[in-house]
Structure formats: C-alpha cells, structure tokens
Scaffold this motif. Structure first.
Motif, PDB file in Angstrom:
ATOM      1  N   TYR A   1       0.832  -1.205   0.000  1.00 22.50           N
ATOM      2  CA  TYR A   1       0.000   0.000   0.000  1.00 22.50           C
ATOM      3  C   TYR A   1       0.867   1.257   0.000  1.00 22.50           C
ATOM      4  N   VAL A   2       1.896   1.282   0.870  1.00 22.80           N
ATOM      5  CA  VAL A   2       2.774   2.456   0.965  1.00 22.80           C
ATOM      6  C   VAL A   2       3.553   2.639  -0.335  1.00 22.80           C
ATOM      7  N   LEU A   3       4.075   1.549  -0.895  1.00 20.27           N
ATOM      8  CA  LEU A   3       4.785   1.646  -2.176  1.00 20.27           C
ATOM      9  C   LEU A   3       3.872   2.199  -3.264  1.00 20.27           C
ATOM     10  N   ASP A   4       2.645   1.686  -3.337  1.00 19.48           N
ATOM     11  CA  ASP A   4       1.683   2.166  -4.347  1.00 19.48           C
ATOM     12  C   ASP A   4       1.345   3.633  -4.110  1.00 19.48           C
ATOM     13  N   ARG A   5       1.085   3.993  -2.867  1.00 17.21           N
ATOM     14  CA  ARG A   5       0.742   5.377  -2.532  1.00 17.21           C
ATOM     15  C   ARG A   5       1.859   6.336  -2.931  1.00 17.21           C
ATOM     16  N   ASP A   6       3.097   5.889  -2.768  1.00 17.84           N
ATOM     17  CA  ASP A   6       4.257   6.730  -3.059  1.00 17.84           C
ATOM     18  C   ASP A   6       4.778   6.524  -4.487  1.00 17.84           C
ATOM     19  N   ASN A   7       3.957   5.893  -5.331  1.00 18.98           N
ATOM     20  CA  ASN A   7       4.289   5.675  -6.745  1.00 18.98           C
ATOM     21  C   ASN A   7       5.608   4.929  -6.941  1.00 18.98           C
ATOM     22  N   ASN A   8       5.904   4.012  -6.028  1.00 20.41           N
ATOM     23  CA  ASN A   8       7.115   3.187  -6.122  1.00 20.41           C
ATOM     24  C   ASN A   8       8.364   4.026  -6.349  1.00 20.41           C
ATOM     25  N   ARG A   9       8.449   5.150  -5.645  1.00 20.01           N
ATOM     26  CA  ARG A   9       9.600   6.060  -5.744  1.00 20.01           C
ATOM     27  C   ARG A   9      10.045   6.494  -4.355  1.00 20.01           C
ATOM     28  N   CYS A  10      11.350   6.658  -4.215  1.00 20.65           N
ATOM     29  CA  CYS A  10      11.902   7.224  -2.986  1.00 20.65           C
ATOM     30  C   CYS A  10      11.347   8.627  -2.830  1.00 20.65           C
ATOM     31  N   GLN A  11      10.816   8.930  -1.670  1.00 17.29           N
ATOM     32  CA  GLN A  11      10.211  10.231  -1.419  1.00 17.29           C
ATOM     33  C   GLN A  11      11.242  11.321  -1.169  1.00 17.29           C
ATOM     34  N   SER A  12      12.523  10.949  -1.141  1.00 17.64           N
ATOM     35  CA  SER A  12      13.577  11.935  -0.994  1.00 17.64           C
ATOM     36  C   SER A  12      14.263  12.232  -2.323  1.00 17.64           C
ATOM     37  N   CYS A  13      14.750  11.181  -3.001  1.00 16.00           N
ATOM     38  CA  CYS A  13      15.541  11.411  -4.217  1.00 16.00           C
ATOM     39  C   CYS A  13      14.824  11.013  -5.502  1.00 16.00           C
ATOM     40  N   GLY A  14      13.735  10.257  -5.401  1.00 15.90           N
ATOM     41  CA  GLY A  14      12.942   9.903  -6.578  1.00 15.90           C
ATOM     42  C   GLY A  14      13.330   8.613  -7.277  1.00 15.90           C
ATOM     43  N   THR A  15      14.367   7.938  -6.817  1.00 17.95           N
ATOM     44  CA  THR A  15      14.770   6.698  -7.466  1.00 17.95           C
ATOM     45  C   THR A  15      13.719   5.607  -7.291  1.00 17.95           C
ATOM     46  N   THR A  16      13.782   4.598  -8.140  1.00 17.42           N
ATOM     47  CA  THR A  16      12.889   3.445  -8.026  1.00 17.42           C
ATOM     48  C   THR A  16      13.671   2.185  -7.634  1.00 17.42           C
ATOM     49  N   GLU A  17      14.940   2.360  -7.297  1.00 17.39           N
ATOM     50  CA  GLU A  17      15.817   1.226  -6.966  1.00 17.39           C
ATOM     51  C   GLU A  17      15.913   1.018  -5.456  1.00 17.39           C
ATOM     52  N   THR A  18      16.060  -0.218  -5.046  1.00 14.05           N
ATOM     53  CA  THR A  18      16.286  -0.634  -3.642  1.00 14.05           C
ATOM     54  C   THR A  18      15.392   0.107  -2.641  1.00 14.05           C
ATOM     55  N   LEU A  19      14.092   0.023  -2.851  1.00 15.23           N
ATOM     56  CA  LEU A  19      13.138   0.753  -2.003  1.00 15.23           C
ATOM     57  C   LEU A  19      12.885   0.048  -0.681  1.00 15.23           C
ATOM     58  N   THR A  20      12.728   0.853   0.354  1.00 14.40           N
ATOM     59  CA  THR A  20      12.402   0.363   1.688  1.00 14.40           C
ATOM     60  C   THR A  20      11.230   1.183   2.225  1.00 14.40           C
ATOM     61  N   ILE A  21      10.604   0.660   3.262  1.00 11.10           N
ATOM     62  CA  ILE A  21       9.558   1.407   3.959  1.00 11.10           C
ATOM     63  C   ILE A  21      10.178   1.963   5.231  1.00 11.10           C
ATOM     64  N   ASP A  22      10.030   3.274   5.417  1.00  9.52           N
ATOM     65  CA  ASP A  22      10.657   3.987   6.528  1.00  9.52           C
ATOM     66  C   ASP A  22       9.595   4.569   7.441  1.00  9.52           C
ATOM     67  N   HIS A  23       9.892   4.575   8.731  1.00 11.40           N
ATOM     68  CA  HIS A  23       9.065   5.298   9.696  1.00 11.40           C
ATOM     69  C   HIS A  23       9.525   6.750   9.674  1.00 11.40           C
ATOM     70  N   ILE A  24       8.648   7.676   9.339  1.00  8.02           N
ATOM     71  CA  ILE A  24       9.000   9.095   9.279  1.00  8.02           C
ATOM     72  C   ILE A  24       9.500   9.547  10.647  1.00  8.02           C
ATOM     73  N   ILE A  25       8.754   9.245  11.684  1.00  8.99           N
ATOM     74  CA  ILE A  25       9.223   9.452  13.056  1.00  8.99           C
ATOM     75  C   ILE A  25       9.623   8.075  13.569  1.00  8.99           C
ATOM     76  N   ALA A  26      10.899   7.913  13.854  1.00 10.35           N
ATOM     77  CA  ALA A  26      11.427   6.612  14.261  1.00 10.35           C
ATOM     78  C   ALA A  26      10.689   6.064  15.482  1.00 10.35           C
ATOM     79  N   LEU A  27      10.599   4.742  15.535  1.00  8.30           N
ATOM     80  CA  LEU A  27       9.917   4.095  16.655  1.00  8.30           C
ATOM     81  C   LEU A  27      10.566   4.466  17.981  1.00  8.30           C
ATOM     82  N   ASN A  28      11.897   4.556  18.010  1.00  2.80           N
ATOM     83  CA  ASN A  28      12.567   4.871  19.276  1.00  2.80           C
ATOM     84  C   ASN A  28      12.397   6.330  19.686  1.00  2.80           C
ATOM     85  N   LEU A  29      11.788   7.134  18.804  1.00  2.00           N
ATOM     86  CA  LEU A  29      11.480   8.528  19.142  1.00  2.00           C
ATOM     87  C   LEU A  29       9.988   8.748  19.361  1.00  2.00           C
ATOM     88  N   GLY A  30       9.249   7.631  19.479  1.00  2.00           N
ATOM     89  CA  GLY A  30       7.822   7.719  19.755  1.00  2.00           C
ATOM     90  C   GLY A  30       6.940   7.562  18.532  1.00  2.00           C
TER      91      GLY A  30
END
Length: 79
Positions: A18-47
C-alpha cells in the motif's frame, strides 16, 4: 526525556505494498525506483508509530542517511 518506544515488528506485506503504491514506487527523498524500503517518518525509538501516516518509501541510501533522526526534508505533509 524520550517518549515511550513503540515495539518493533515486521511491516505486513499488504501495508508495505500500500505504501509503495501510494508513493508511486519512488523514494520520497531522491525519486529513485531502486532498492526501495519502507521507513518510519518518526522513528519508533522517538515515539513514532506503525500508523500508515508515519510510513514513507525511501531507497536504502536515503534511509541509511536519515537513520532515526528527525529531518524536515523527509517529512510527509498531508493536506
């Protein structure tokens, strides 16, 4: 004082897709379509949580640079 830490867990495949589809299978920082991961915007250890609004697609390189630090360049803005 740090907020309570959200327990880690594997992101379910349907949520990941769902997240990949929502983000058009692109890195939300640099726009690449290679080696994509799902990231927590606010890290779990920061709440951060496992809420969909706290997930974004980043490539491994951008995710490695971001680590668990909050960085305005990586924040999603929902309207």
């Amino acid at each position: 004082m740090k907020p309570d830490k959200t327990p880690r867990g594997k992101i379910p495949p349907a949520v990941r897709q769902y997240v990949l589809d929502r983000d058009n299978n692109r890195c939300q920082s640099c726009g690449t379509t290679e080696t994509l991961t799902i990231d927590h915007i606010i890290a779990l250890n920061l709440g951060g949580t496992h809420d969909l609004s706290n997930f974004q697609t980043l490539c491994q390189s951008c995710n490695s640079r971001k680590r668990d630090r909050p960085d305005d360049r990586f924040q999603r803005h929902f309207t």
